[in-house]
Design a protein around this motif. Structure first.
Motif, mmCIF file in Angstrom:
data_model
loop_
_atom_site.group_PDB
_atom_site.id
_atom_site.type_symbol
_atom_site.label_atom_id
_atom_site.label_comp_id
_atom_site.label_asym_id
_atom_site.label_seq_id
_atom_site.Cartn_x
_atom_site.Cartn_y
_atom_site.Cartn_z
ATOM 1 N N VAL A 109 83.493 94.495 -37.855
ATOM 2 C CA VAL A 109 84.174 94.214 -36.587
ATOM 3 C C VAL A 109 85.586 93.758 -36.936
ATOM 4 O O VAL A 109 85.765 92.902 -37.802
ATOM 5 C CB VAL A 109 83.445 93.107 -35.795
ATOM 6 N N ASN A 110 86.588 94.337 -36.257
ATOM 7 C CA ASN A 110 87.966 93.938 -36.558
ATOM 8 C C ASN A 110 88.238 92.523 -36.044
ATOM 9 O O ASN A 110 87.450 91.953 -35.284
ATOM 10 C CB ASN A 110 88.980 94.959 -36.023
ATOM 11 N N GLU A 111 89.361 91.971 -36.471
ATOM 12 C CA GLU A 111 89.697 90.574 -36.178
ATOM 13 C C GLU A 111 89.752 90.284 -34.682
ATOM 14 O O GLU A 111 89.165 89.312 -34.209
ATOM 15 C CB GLU A 111 91.041 90.233 -36.831
ATOM 16 N N SER A 112 90.456 91.115 -33.924
ATOM 17 C CA SER A 112 90.597 90.817 -32.493
ATOM 18 C C SER A 112 89.266 90.951 -31.757
ATOM 19 O O SER A 112 88.940 90.133 -30.904
ATOM 20 C CB SER A 112 91.668 91.698 -31.844
ATOM 21 N N GLY A 113 88.496 91.966 -32.095
ATOM 22 C CA GLY A 113 87.177 92.121 -31.482
ATOM 23 C C GLY A 113 86.244 90.989 -31.865
ATOM 24 O O GLY A 113 85.504 90.457 -31.035
ATOM 25 N N GLY A 114 86.296 90.597 -33.132
ATOM 26 C CA GLY A 114 85.457 89.491 -33.604
ATOM 27 C C GLY A 114 85.807 88.182 -32.935
ATOM 28 O O GLY A 114 84.925 87.414 -32.536
ATOM 29 N N GLN A 115 87.103 87.920 -32.784
ATOM 30 C CA GLN A 115 87.516 86.671 -32.134
ATOM 31 C C GLN A 115 87.086 86.644 -30.668
ATOM 32 O O GLN A 115 86.701 85.595 -30.154
ATOM 33 C CB GLN A 115 89.031 86.463 -32.266
ATOM 34 N N ALA A 116 87.140 87.795 -29.999
ATOM 35 C CA ALA A 116 86.686 87.853 -28.605
ATOM 36 C C ALA A 116 85.183 87.570 -28.519
ATOM 37 O O ALA A 116 84.734 86.841 -27.622
ATOM 38 C CB ALA A 116 87.004 89.223 -28.002
ATOM 39 N N LEU A 117 84.416 88.136 -29.450
ATOM 40 C CA LEU A 117 82.971 87.864 -29.471
ATOM 41 C C LEU A 117 82.690 86.397 -29.752
ATOM 42 O O LEU A 117 81.846 85.779 -29.096
ATOM 43 C CB LEU A 117 82.278 88.750 -30.515
ATOM 44 N N ILE A 118 83.386 85.833 -30.723
ATOM 45 C CA ILE A 118 83.180 84.423 -31.060
ATOM 46 C C ILE A 118 83.511 83.526 -29.871
ATOM 47 O O ILE A 118 82.788 82.568 -29.583
ATOM 48 C CB ILE A 118 83.998 84.042 -32.317
ATOM 49 N N LYS A 119 84.575 83.848 -29.163
ATOM 50 C CA LYS A 119 84.945 83.056 -27.983
ATOM 51 C C LYS A 119 83.832 83.098 -26.934
ATOM 52 O O LYS A 119 83.463 82.064 -26.349
ATOM 53 C CB LYS A 119 86.256 83.584 -27.399
ATOM 54 N N ALA A 120 83.273 84.278 -26.691
ATOM 55 C CA ALA A 120 82.181 84.409 -25.710
ATOM 56 C C ALA A 120 80.931 83.678 -26.184
ATOM 57 O O ALA A 120 80.267 82.988 -25.396
ATOM 58 C CB ALA A 120 81.883 85.882 -25.468
ATOM 59 N N ILE A 121 80.612 83.818 -27.459
ATOM 60 C CA ILE A 121 79.429 83.136 -28.012
ATOM 61 C C ILE A 121 79.599 81.626 -27.899
ATOM 62 O O ILE A 121 78.675 80.911 -27.486
ATOM 63 C CB ILE A 121 79.196 83.567 -29.473
ATOM 64 N N ASP A 122 80.783 81.129 -28.263
ATOM 65 C CA ASP A 122 81.032 79.686 -28.186
ATOM 66 C C ASP A 122 80.904 79.164 -26.756
ATOM 67 O O ASP A 122 80.393 78.072 -26.528
ATOM 68 C CB ASP A 122 82.408 79.342 -28.759
ATOM 69 N N LYS A 123 81.359 79.958 -25.792
ATOM 70 C CA LYS A 123 81.261 79.540 -24.385
ATOM 71 C C LYS A 123 79.781 79.468 -23.952
ATOM 72 O O LYS A 123 79.369 78.520 -23.283
ATOM 73 C CB LYS A 123 82.046 80.495 -23.496
ATOM 74 N N MET A 124 78.998 80.472 -24.332
ATOM 75 C CA MET A 124 77.567 80.438 -24.000
ATOM 76 C C MET A 124 76.873 79.284 -24.713
ATOM 77 O O MET A 124 76.037 78.589 -24.127
ATOM 78 C CB MET A 124 76.898 81.764 -24.374
ATOM 79 N N TYR A 125 77.233 79.059 -25.966
ATOM 80 C CA TYR A 125 76.641 77.976 -26.753
ATOM 81 C C TYR A 125 76.921 76.627 -26.097
ATOM 82 O O TYR A 125 76.035 75.782 -25.995
ATOM 83 C CB TYR A 125 77.200 78.017 -28.180
ATOM 84 N N GLU A 126 78.143 76.454 -25.656
ATOM 85 C CA GLU A 126 78.519 75.208 -24.973
ATOM 86 C C GLU A 126 77.688 75.015 -23.700
ATOM 87 O O GLU A 126 77.215 73.915 -23.413
ATOM 88 C CB GLU A 126 80.009 75.233 -24.634
ATOM 89 N N GLY A 127 77.499 76.085 -22.936
ATOM 90 C CA GLY A 127 76.712 75.995 -21.707
ATOM 91 C C GLY A 127 75.253 75.663 -21.968
ATOM 92 O O GLY A 127 74.663 74.830 -21.279
ATOM 93 N N VAL A 128 74.679 76.300 -22.979
ATOM 94 C CA VAL A 128 73.273 76.031 -23.316
ATOM 95 C C VAL A 128 73.122 74.606 -23.834
ATOM 96 O O VAL A 128 72.177 73.897 -23.473
ATOM 97 C CB VAL A 128 72.746 77.057 -24.346
ATOM 98 N N THR A 129 74.051 74.181 -24.676
ATOM 99 C CA THR A 129 74.007 72.817 -25.211
ATOM 100 C C THR A 129 74.097 71.800 -24.077
ATOM 101 O O THR A 129 73.366 70.805 -24.052
ATOM 102 C CB THR A 129 75.135 72.596 -26.231
ATOM 103 N N ASN A 130 74.969 72.060 -23.120
ATOM 104 C CA ASN A 130 75.120 71.178 -21.957
ATOM 105 C C ASN A 130 73.818 71.127 -21.153
ATOM 106 O O ASN A 130 73.373 70.049 -20.747
ATOM 107 C CB ASN A 130 76.289 71.651 -21.098
ATOM 108 N N ALA A 131 73.215 72.285 -20.918
ATOM 109 C CA ALA A 131 71.960 72.323 -20.155
ATOM 110 C C ALA A 131 70.853 71.580 -20.900
ATOM 111 O O ALA A 131 70.081 70.827 -20.294
ATOM 112 C CB ALA A 131 71.546 73.761 -19.883
ATOM 113 N N LEU A 132 70.779 71.771 -22.206
ATOM 114 C CA LEU A 132 69.735 71.093 -22.984
ATOM 115 C C LEU A 132 69.958 69.588 -23.053
ATOM 116 O O LEU A 132 68.995 68.830 -23.190
ATOM 117 C CB LEU A 132 69.648 71.688 -24.393
ATOM 118 N N SER A 133 71.206 69.156 -22.935
ATOM 119 C CA SER A 133 71.465 67.713 -22.949
ATOM 120 C C SER A 133 70.891 67.042 -21.696
ATOM 121 O O SER A 133 70.719 65.832 -21.663
ATOM 122 C CB SER A 133 72.970 67.434 -23.056
#
Length: 134
Positions: free
Chosen positions: A29-53
């Motif tokens: 995966v190229n850099e720009s595509g990878g960074q976009a995926l990481i940003k989306a994953i981090d946003k979902m991770y934050e939401g799940v972590t918040n819900a689990l808290s």
């Protein structure tokens, strides 16, 4: 609503497993595509972590009153969160782990792309031979 939500989480979990297999096979995966995926994953991770808290709150019976219907719904609604086989907390915990794996896979795919890109540049340079100037 819960069925659609859980189906959506399962769809993302299935996609993460497929992506993991693709990365193991060498997909990059190229850099720009990878960074976009990481940003989306981090946003979902934050939401799940918040819900689990808030899992303590989610596992409580809601204050619906004392009617016969309320007495039936209160334990059911709490079990939607806490059921060990298919409850929200169990599903969200697994989903969080999948997101961690998916982020790691994206980073590996970005590294694979970078390596392939460098190898291609070296191959082009070798094929061109030495450059001579007059």
């Amino acid at each position: 609503m819960p069925e659609a939500f859980f189906a959506g989480m399962q769809g993302i979990r299935d996609s993460a497993a497929s992506f993991s297999a693709s990365v193991a096979a060498g997909v990059g995966v190229n850099e720009s595509g990878g960074q976009a995926l990481i940003k989306a994953i981090d946003k979902m991770y934050e939401g799940v972590t918040n819900a689990l808290s808030k899992s303590d709150y989610l596992s409580q019976e809601p204050p619906l009153g004392t009617t016969p219907a309320a007495q039936v719904y209160k334990p059911f609604l709490a079990s939607v969160a806490t059921d060990p086989a298919q409850g929200f907390i169990t599903a969200a915990t697994k989903f969080k782990q999948d997101l961690e794996q998916m982020r790691s896979d994206v980073e590996k795919a970005m590294a694979a792309y970078q390596t392939a890109d460098q190898d291609a540049k070296q191959g082009i340079s070798k094929a061109a031979g030495p450059t001579l100037s007059a």
